[in-house]
Scaffold this motif. Structure first.
Motif, short mmCIF file in Angstrom:
data_model
loop_
_atom_site.label_atom_id
_atom_site.label_comp_id
_atom_site.label_asym_id
_atom_site.label_seq_id
_atom_site.Cartn_x
_atom_site.Cartn_y
_atom_site.Cartn_z
N ARG A 127 0.82 -1.21 0.00
CA ARG A 127 0.00 0.00 0.00
C ARG A 127 0.85 1.26 0.00
NH1 ARG A 127 -3.07 -1.31 5.40
NH2 ARG A 127 -0.86 -1.68 5.91
N GLY A 128 2.16 1.09 0.00
CA GLY A 128 3.05 2.24 0.02
C GLY A 128 3.10 2.95 -1.33
N GLU A 129 3.82 4.06 -1.38
CA GLU A 129 3.98 4.83 -2.61
C GLU A 129 4.58 3.92 -3.69
OE1 GLU A 129 5.47 7.03 -5.75
OE2 GLU A 129 6.90 6.22 -4.29
N ALA A 130 3.97 3.91 -4.87
CA ALA A 130 4.27 2.89 -5.89
C ALA A 130 5.74 2.86 -6.28
CB ALA A 130 3.39 3.12 -7.12
N LYS A 131 6.35 4.01 -6.53
CA LYS A 131 7.74 4.01 -6.97
C LYS A 131 8.67 3.50 -5.88
CE LYS A 131 7.52 7.45 -10.66
NZ LYS A 131 8.11 8.67 -11.24
N ALA A 132 8.36 3.83 -4.62
CA ALA A 132 9.19 3.34 -3.52
C ALA A 132 9.08 1.83 -3.38
CB ALA A 132 8.78 4.03 -2.21
N VAL A 133 7.86 1.30 -3.52
CA VAL A 133 7.66 -0.15 -3.44
C VAL A 133 8.42 -0.85 -4.57
CG1 VAL A 133 5.95 -2.01 -3.61
CG2 VAL A 133 5.44 0.05 -2.28
N ILE A 134 8.32 -0.31 -5.78
CA ILE A 134 8.97 -0.93 -6.93
C ILE A 134 10.49 -0.90 -6.79
CG2 ILE A 134 9.36 -0.68 -9.42
CD1 ILE A 134 6.39 0.27 -9.57
N LYS A 135 11.03 0.20 -6.31
CA LYS A 135 12.48 0.27 -6.09
C LYS A 135 12.93 -0.75 -5.06
CE LYS A 135 13.36 5.03 -7.53
NZ LYS A 135 13.77 6.41 -7.13
N HIS A 136 12.14 -0.94 -4.00
CA HIS A 136 12.49 -1.93 -2.99
C HIS A 136 12.53 -3.32 -3.62
CE1 HIS A 136 12.28 -3.26 1.41
NE2 HIS A 136 12.35 -4.38 0.70
N ILE A 137 11.57 -3.64 -4.47
CA ILE A 137 11.57 -4.94 -5.14
C ILE A 137 12.81 -5.09 -6.01
CG2 ILE A 137 10.39 -6.32 -6.90
CD1 ILE A 137 7.73 -5.14 -5.82
N ALA A 138 13.12 -4.06 -6.78
CA ALA A 138 14.29 -4.11 -7.66
C ALA A 138 15.59 -4.25 -6.88
CB ALA A 138 14.33 -2.85 -8.53
N GLN A 139 15.61 -3.73 -5.66
CA GLN A 139 16.82 -3.75 -4.85
C GLN A 139 16.89 -4.96 -3.92
OE1 GLN A 139 16.45 0.58 -3.56
NE2 GLN A 139 18.59 0.55 -4.19
N SER A 140 16.00 -5.91 -4.11
CA SER A 140 16.00 -7.14 -3.32
C SER A 140 16.70 -8.25 -4.09
CB SER A 140 14.58 -7.57 -2.97
OG SER A 140 13.93 -6.59 -2.16
N GLU A 141 17.19 -9.24 -3.36
CA GLU A 141 17.84 -10.39 -3.98
C GLU A 141 16.88 -11.57 -4.14
OE1 GLU A 141 21.35 -11.34 -1.80
OE2 GLU A 141 22.24 -9.35 -2.06
N PHE A 142 15.75 -11.51 -3.42
CA PHE A 142 14.80 -12.62 -3.42
C PHE A 142 13.46 -12.06 -2.95
CE2 PHE A 142 12.62 -16.37 -1.94
CZ PHE A 142 13.20 -17.47 -2.55
N ILE A 143 12.38 -12.45 -3.62
CA ILE A 143 11.06 -11.96 -3.27
C ILE A 143 10.13 -13.13 -2.95
CG2 ILE A 143 8.96 -10.84 -4.14
CD1 ILE A 143 11.07 -8.81 -3.53
N VAL A 144 9.45 -13.04 -1.81
CA VAL A 144 8.33 -13.93 -1.49
C VAL A 144 7.08 -13.08 -1.72
CG1 VAL A 144 7.17 -15.30 0.27
CG2 VAL A 144 9.68 -15.24 0.18
N ALA A 145 6.22 -13.50 -2.64
CA ALA A 145 5.13 -12.63 -3.08
C ALA A 145 3.77 -13.29 -2.94
CB ALA A 145 5.34 -12.22 -4.53
N GLU A 146 2.90 -12.62 -2.17
CA GLU A 146 1.48 -12.91 -2.24
C GLU A 146 0.82 -11.92 -3.19
OE1 GLU A 146 -2.20 -13.94 0.75
OE2 GLU A 146 -0.98 -12.16 1.19
#
Length: 319
Positions: free
Chosen positions: A150-169
């Motif tokens: 629910r966070g600001e879209a660009k901030a959320v997307i940057k966090h995803i891009a800067q992760s090494e592994f994503i667990v996603a629901e």
């Protein structure tokens, strides 16, 4: 033309990116055809969301909720492509019109390129889980960083891009992870998660949607989703009332009972929440160590090239 944005009171980055993505993909779109509604990212193709008499240009949207819209009037519906072949089949369109979710094109934006990796493993819940759960407390013992969709879209997307592994629901958590070539694992806390839309996108990039089950983290979440918490079903939560903490005068004593220091109260509350969310934590920990998914590089690039070709036809016809 105006991009359609499904706006919610809580916010959801997968919907909110419509506010700026199309200005990058189709510069100047807001200055042409003011009567035209651009229907882009989202599971929004149904019979109730759009004004029936308004012209609609569909670019990559998906079906997944409600009744299939009547698209027979070509004066009102210009469908150039949809999310995947399953949506195409539902709408009676040729399978080749099911290309990919437009969110994958975010990776072409300069501000999302060359970002350093600063997060090891990140969990992105569905917005409903974020609203009714305590996933931040469940993530910490599992060694995961919690990312609120629910966070600001660009901030959320940057966090995803800067992760090494994503667990996603969150489906768009997985879509963006895959687009940034971040290995991901899909999880689900409830049968209310829409498997059609997930499979529609997954098929478009050559992977399968096979989510791992993660128990809900609170009674309120169980009540909202119609699932169980610690083996028991719970009714919907009552409306909030003023808590004793807010109603107190601020004195250190309530009658003859000594009120614990604030820091100690917080520590105890945190521990209690982590104990309650222990099954969720264990399942997240296991998911974070499962074999991740990632679509083939060639498949994703081929889909992006096809999507870019669609954009070129739109520029030719509308600009």
């Amino acid at each position: 033309m105006r991009p359609y944005h499904w706006e919610s009171h809580h916010g959801n980055f997968g919907d909110d990116l419509n506010l700026w993505l199309w200005d990058f993909l189709l510069p100047g779109l807001r200055d042409v055809h003011p009567d035209l509604l651009l229907v882009g990212v989202g599971t929004v193709l149904n019979d109730v969301l759009f004004p029936p008499a308004q012209r609609k240009l569909v670019i990559g949207s998906g079906y997944g909720y409600g009744a299939v819209p009547d698209i027979s009037n070509k004066e009102l519906w210009d469908i150039r492509c949809v999310r995947g072949e399953m949506t195409a089949a539902k709408l009676g369109l040729p399978s080749e019109m099911g290309i990919v979710d437009p969110a994958v094109m975010v990776t072409e934006m300069p501000e999302f390129q060359g970002l350093p990796k600063i997060h090891k493993k990140t969990f992105v819940p569905h917005w409903e889980s974020a609203e009714f759960g305590i996933w931040d407390f469940a993530c910490e013992p599992a060694g995961l960083t919690y990312l609120d969709p629910r966070g600001e879209a660009k901030a959320v997307i940057k966090h995803i891009a800067q992760s090494e592994f994503i667990v996603a629901e969150s489906m768009h958590g997985a879509i963006l992870a895959d687009a940034f070539r971040v290995p991901w694992v899909a999880v689900s806390t409830s049968t209310s998660i829409n498997s059609f839309k997930w499979s529609d996108w997954a098929g478009s990039v050559g992977v399968k949607y096979e989510p791992r089950y993660v128990p809900v983290s609170t009674r309120a979440e169980a009540a909202k989703k119609g699932s169980k918490f610690w083996g028991m079903s719970f009714p919907p939560p009552p409306p909030p009332v003023e808590s004793a903490e807010h109603a107190s005068s601020g004195h250190p004593h309530d009658g003859d009972v000594l009120v614990r220091p604030v820091q100690e109260q917080r520590s105890l509350r945190k521990l209690a929440k982590q104990v309650l969310a222990a099954p969720s934590t264990l399942a997240l920990w296991q998911a974070s160590r499962a074999e991740p998914r990632l679509s083939p590089d060639g498949r994703l690039e081929e889909r992006k090239e096809r999507f870019q070709a669609v954009l070129e036809t739109i520029k030719r016809d509308y600009f």
